[in-house]
Scaffold this motif. Structure first.
Motif, PDB file in Angstrom:
ATOM      1  N   ARG A   1      -1.729  12.208 -15.818  1.00 32.04           N
ATOM      2  CA  ARG A   1      -2.717  12.709 -14.857  1.00 32.04           C
ATOM      3  C   ARG A   1      -3.994  13.026 -15.619  1.00 32.04           C
ATOM      4  NH1 ARG A   1      -2.586  13.399 -10.011  1.00 32.04           N
ATOM      5  NH2 ARG A   1      -0.317  13.373  -9.902  1.00 32.04           N
TER       6      ARG A   1
ATOM      7  N   ARG B   1       4.271   7.101   3.212  1.00 38.23           N
ATOM      8  CA  ARG B   1       4.790   8.428   2.894  1.00 38.23           C
ATOM      9  C   ARG B   1       5.844   8.798   3.914  1.00 38.23           C
ATOM     10  NH1 ARG B   1       2.862  12.102  -0.280  1.00 38.23           N
ATOM     11  NH2 ARG B   1       0.784  11.138  -0.318  1.00 38.23           N
TER      12      ARG B   1
ATOM     13  N   TYR C   1      -1.546   0.794 -14.020  1.00 38.58           N
ATOM     14  CA  TYR C   1      -1.945   1.074 -12.645  1.00 38.58           C
ATOM     15  C   TYR C   1      -2.682   2.405 -12.600  1.00 38.58           C
ATOM     16  CZ  TYR C   1       1.388  -2.453 -10.951  1.00 38.58           C
ATOM     17  OH  TYR C   1       2.063  -3.617 -10.700  1.00 38.58           O
TER      18      TYR C   1
ATOM     19  N   PHE D   1      -4.186   9.289 -11.488  1.00 41.38           N
ATOM     20  CA  PHE D   1      -2.846   9.256 -12.071  1.00 41.38           C
ATOM     21  C   PHE D   1      -2.641   7.839 -12.597  1.00 41.38           C
ATOM     22  CE2 PHE D   1       1.102  10.957 -12.976  1.00 41.38           C
ATOM     23  CZ  PHE D   1       2.173  10.329 -12.367  1.00 41.38           C
TER      24      PHE D   1
ATOM     25  N   GLN E   1      -3.596   5.472  -9.653  1.00 38.97           N
ATOM     26  CA  GLN E   1      -3.278   5.951  -8.315  1.00 38.97           C
ATOM     27  C   GLN E   1      -4.107   7.190  -8.022  1.00 38.97           C
ATOM     28  OE1 GLN E   1       0.806   7.258  -7.759  1.00 38.97           O
ATOM     29  NE2 GLN E   1       0.830   6.432  -5.698  1.00 38.97           N
TER      30      GLN E   1
ATOM     31  N   GLY F   1      -2.771  10.716  -3.048  1.00 39.15           N
ATOM     32  CA  GLY F   1      -2.424  10.330  -1.696  1.00 39.15           C
ATOM     33  C   GLY F   1      -2.678   8.876  -1.358  1.00 39.15           C
ATOM     34  N   ARG F   2      -2.818   8.059  -2.376  1.00 40.56           N
ATOM     35  CA  ARG F   2      -3.120   6.649  -2.141  1.00 40.56           C
ATOM     36  C   ARG F   2      -2.141   5.740  -2.866  1.00 40.56           C
ATOM     37  NH1 ARG F   2      -7.856   9.223  -1.043  1.00 40.56           N
ATOM     38  NH2 ARG F   2      -9.238   8.237   0.467  1.00 40.56           N
ATOM     39  N   GLY F   3      -2.351   4.438  -2.722  1.00 36.97           N
ATOM     40  CA  GLY F   3      -1.437   3.461  -3.295  1.00 36.97           C
ATOM     41  C   GLY F   3      -1.716   3.157  -4.745  1.00 36.97           C
ATOM     42  N   LEU F   4      -0.984   2.185  -5.273  1.00 38.07           N
ATOM     43  CA  LEU F   4      -1.100   1.766  -6.670  1.00 38.07           C
ATOM     44  C   LEU F   4      -2.153   0.679  -6.801  1.00 38.07           C
ATOM     45  CD1 LEU F   4       2.712   1.465  -7.390  1.00 38.07           C
ATOM     46  CD2 LEU F   4       1.208   3.236  -8.277  1.00 38.07           C
ATOM     47  N   GLN F   5      -3.100   0.911  -7.663  1.00 36.87           N
ATOM     48  CA  GLN F   5      -4.128  -0.087  -7.929  1.00 36.87           C
ATOM     49  C   GLN F   5      -3.873  -0.696  -9.298  1.00 36.87           C
ATOM     50  OE1 GLN F   5      -8.139   1.344  -8.685  1.00 36.87           O
ATOM     51  NE2 GLN F   5      -9.029  -0.480  -7.747  1.00 36.87           N
ATOM     52  N   LEU F   6      -3.614  -1.994  -9.341  1.00 33.33           N
ATOM     53  CA  LEU F   6      -3.379  -2.661 -10.608  1.00 33.33           C
ATOM     54  C   LEU F   6      -4.698  -2.782 -11.364  1.00 33.33           C
ATOM     55  CD1 LEU F   6      -1.447  -4.186 -12.505  1.00 33.33           C
ATOM     56  CD2 LEU F   6      -2.054  -6.272 -11.261  1.00 33.33           C
TER      57      LEU F   6
ATOM     58  N   GLY G   1       0.777  -1.224   0.000  1.00 37.61           N
ATOM     59  CA  GLY G   1       0.000   0.000   0.000  1.00 37.61           C
ATOM     60  C   GLY G   1       0.812   1.279   0.000  1.00 37.61           C
TER      61      GLY G   1
ATOM     62  N   LEU H   1      -0.449   4.959 -14.502  1.00 39.94           N
ATOM     63  CA  LEU H   1       0.941   4.580 -14.705  1.00 39.94           C
ATOM     64  C   LEU H   1       1.033   3.292 -15.511  1.00 39.94           C
ATOM     65  CD1 LEU H   1       2.070   5.313 -11.088  1.00 39.94           C
ATOM     66  CD2 LEU H   1       3.212   6.272 -13.083  1.00 39.94           C
TER      67      LEU H   1
ATOM     68  N   PHE I   1       8.671   1.995 -14.597  1.00 36.29           N
ATOM     69  CA  PHE I   1       7.455   2.765 -14.773  1.00 36.29           C
ATOM     70  C   PHE I   1       7.647   3.916 -15.758  1.00 36.29           C
ATOM     71  CE2 PHE I   1       4.402   1.293 -11.617  1.00 36.29           C
ATOM     72  CZ  PHE I   1       5.189   0.482 -10.833  1.00 36.29           C
TER      73      PHE I   1
END
Lengths: 111, 111
Positions: free
Chosen positions: B107, A106, B36, B88, B38, B41-46, A103, B90, B102
């Motif tokens: 954006r 920061r 991915y 965002f 994003q 302020g959050r993580g990477l979602q595949l 996850g 990627l 990457f």
């Protein structure tokens, strides 16, 4: 995974101190692990990797520790600098499979 | 050396409009390719990954689709964008059991 929808946890450290970022991975069959650094508005960049036949690997100012018993990975940054402020992701994989990312954390470095 | 190109860097699209984001890789053959997303302020979602031409796996049900018309080309598409598609995006590639590299990201703002 579920963690991608949550706000990233934040680690705040003083400039010059050491930082430790932790990651729990999910698949006991994973044999290759990577740490990435993502600066604002950019794609993640490779920092350091480690294979499962090792429990420690050192780079320049960074060290990755792997504990396969508890499926835990950590990234240690020595003498943290303002330029280290970023989001850090761990990733795991095994042969023939895609990378799975954690996850993220920061890191904020206070001058 | 291997490079990854992702474009455009920023995109503002109205709700209901189509989307096409393109990613190409140079200097390698038969890479694993990933898309991915994003949120801020959050993580990477595949979203999608591909192990070969015409082979696409989707990780989450959504308003998006992916295609791999050539070995080193990966396209992310939508027929009608939703506000929730903002984020965002990627693109990444990897060889078998190596780190992922990457692109610089796109954006997307849906208005």
């Amino acid at each position: 995974g579920e963690s991608v929808g949550l706000h990233l946890p934040t680690l705040s450290v003083q400039e010059g101190d050491n930082s430790i970022i932790n990651c729990a991975y999910s698949n006991s069959a994973s044999d290759y692990f990577i740490w990435y650094k993502q600066e604002s508005g950019k794609g993640p960049q490779f920092i350091i990797d480690i294979r499962s036949n090792m429990d420690k690997r050192q780079g320049q100012r960074v060290t990755v520790l792997l504990n396969k018993t508890v499926k835990h990975l950590s990234l240690q940054i020595a003498a943290t600098q303002p330029g280290d402020s970023a989001v850090y992701f761990c990733a795991e994989t095994r042969p023939g499979n895609m990378l799975t990312f954690g996850g993220g954390t920061r890191l904020m470095v206070k001058p | 050396s291997q490079t990854i190109h992702q474009w455009p860097a920023t995109l503002v699209q109205p709700v209901g409009s189509p989307l096409s984001l393109e990613c190409t890789v140079e200097g390698t053959s038969n890479p694993n390719l990933y898309w991915y997303r994003q949120a801020a302020g959050r993580g990477l979602q595949l979203l999608f990954y591909s192990v070969g031409i015409g082979q696409i796996s989707s990780e989450v049900p959504q308003n998006l689709s992916a295609s791999r018309p050539q070995d080193r080309q990966f396209i992310l598409s939508s027929k009608k964008l939703l506000l929730s598609d903002s984020g965002f995006y990627l693109c990444a590639w990897s060889s078998r059991n190596t780190e992922a590299f990457f692109g610089q990201g796109t954006r997307l703002t849906v208005v």
